[in-house]
Scaffold this active site. Structure first.
Site, PDB file in Angstrom:
ATOM      1  CG  HIS A 125      -1.913  -0.494   1.165  1.00 52.06           C
ATOM      2  ND1 HIS A 125      -2.714  -1.411  -0.061  1.00 52.06           N
ATOM      3  CD2 HIS A 125      -2.343  -1.895   1.902  1.00 52.06           C
ATOM      4  CE1 HIS A 125      -3.368  -2.211   0.599  1.00 52.06           C
ATOM      5  NE2 HIS A 125      -3.216  -2.742   1.654  1.00 52.06           N
ATOM      6  CG  ASP A 162      -3.179  -8.365   1.036  1.00 55.13           C
ATOM      7  OD1 ASP A 162      -4.187  -7.370   0.794  1.00 55.13           O
ATOM      8  OD2 ASP A 162      -2.107  -8.025   1.434  1.00 55.13           O
ATOM      9  CG  HIS A 164      -6.900  -5.239   2.433  1.00 57.49           C
ATOM     10  ND1 HIS A 164      -6.624  -6.294   2.540  1.00 57.49           N
ATOM     11  CD2 HIS A 164      -8.056  -4.649   2.386  1.00 57.49           C
ATOM     12  CE1 HIS A 164      -7.453  -5.820   4.083  1.00 57.49           C
ATOM     13  NE2 HIS A 164      -8.591  -5.577   3.547  1.00 57.49           N
ATOM     14  CG  ASP A 245      -5.423 -10.249   3.513  1.00 55.28           C
ATOM     15  OD1 ASP A 245      -4.792 -10.115   2.031  1.00 55.28           O
ATOM     16  OD2 ASP A 245      -5.042  -8.976   3.999  1.00 55.28           O
TER      17      ASP A 245
END
Length: 310
Positions: A125, A162, A164, A245
């Site tokens: 991120h 991931d 996200h 995740d």
């Protein structure tokens, strides 16, 4: 050639406070999962501190200095509503980036076939001039630019599973046709990027998934979008943003994957790396917040790396 495992005790000392999902116990769970006899053949080394000049190929020096200067003598400083730093966070972030860079050196020189970096804070991120989403430095993007600058890699790919979207990696690669970013991720979900329409210079391939899509849709996204695009790109080296995740037990999302899905996608990526990149792969831990699911998922991921290098 062996699979290299890189980690460092400093990565345990980055602590964003009680109740934060990105916590030191995540790394302890990974360490425990990789301690059994099935992992005896791993080449285990401690992650070095990243050289600032290497980090600054991606992150401007003023940003790196701002992170360093913000480090508190005690307690926490919050950089955004999700991301805090403590007195040892800067060292941990240098170890995390140092791990991916050193792993790239080892893989590109043939000292290791592939590598897994069990480090934190995560990185995908982090934008060039912005910390966010638990991330300070973008570990995989820093290593991608290092592969090009130090080892002459012409085409470098990052694949990110991931749950996200890796907005930071996408932002870093956006206008560079010789850098590939492919991602499966849940939408809608933090950080809100990753739509199919976000294609950069024709080098960005997003495959957003909906809550409860599960294994079949995840695998179809790879088979129909990510893997064909990666094949056409034909990378010289492949990096993996290995977030776990999307697991059905994870508290932060709802894609409903299992360990078998992470083993499958790792095997598919290793096949692609063998075809185009001489098997050269550097994988780095990103998310994964249920400790048991994280440990099991990391174990099958690393076993797939080891089987590819045997």
């Amino acid at each position: 050639m062996p699979t290299l495992l890189l980690t460092h005790p400093d990565c345990l000392l980055h602590d964003m406070g009680q109740g934060h999902p990105e916590r030191p116990d995540r790394l302890r769970a990974v360490d425990h999962a990789l301690a059994g006899p099935a992992f005896a053949a791993l080449k285990r080394e401690q992650a070095p501190l990243a050289d600032l000049a290497v980090i600054e190929r991606l992150h401007p020096s003023r940003y790196v200095e701002a992170i360093r200067d913000a480090i508190p003598r005690q307690g926490l400083i919050w950089l955004d509503p999700d991301t805090a730093i403590c007195p040892r966070s800067y060292d941990a972030a240098l170890r995390a980036a140092g791990a991916t860079v050193y792993a790239m050196d080892q893989v590109m020189t043939g000292a290791a076939k592939n590598a897994f970096c069990a480090v934190r804070p995560p990185g995908h991120h982090a934008e060039p001039s912005r910390a966010m989403g638990f991330c300070l430095f973008n570990n995989v993007a820093v290593a991608a630019l290092h592969a090009r600058a130090a080892h002459g890699a012409e085409r470098v790919a990052v694949v990110d599973f991931d749950v996200h979207h890796g907005n930071g990696t996408q932002d870093a690669f956006w206008s560079d046709r010789d850098l590939f970013y492919g991602s499966t991720h849940q939408m809608p979900l933090f950080p809100g990027t990753g739509a199919l329409s976000e294609t950069g210079a024709g080098n960005i391939f997003n495959a957003p998934l909906s809550p409860l899509d599960g294994s079949a849709r995840f695998r179809e996204a790879f088979l129909s979008r990510i893997l064909p695009a990666l094949h056409d790109f034909a990378p010289d080296v492949l990096l993996i943003s290995a977030g776990f995740d999307a697991h059905r037990d994870d508290p932060l999302a709802q894609i409903e994957l299992t360990e078998e899905d992470f083993a499958w996608v790792t095997e598919k990526l290793m096949e692609m790396a063998e075809k185009h990149a001489g098997g050269r792969v550097v994988s780095a831990l990103e998310g994964g917040y249920d400790l048991q699911a994280l440990g099991r998922s990391t174990a099958v991921h690393v076993l797939a790396l080891m089987q590819a290098s045997s």
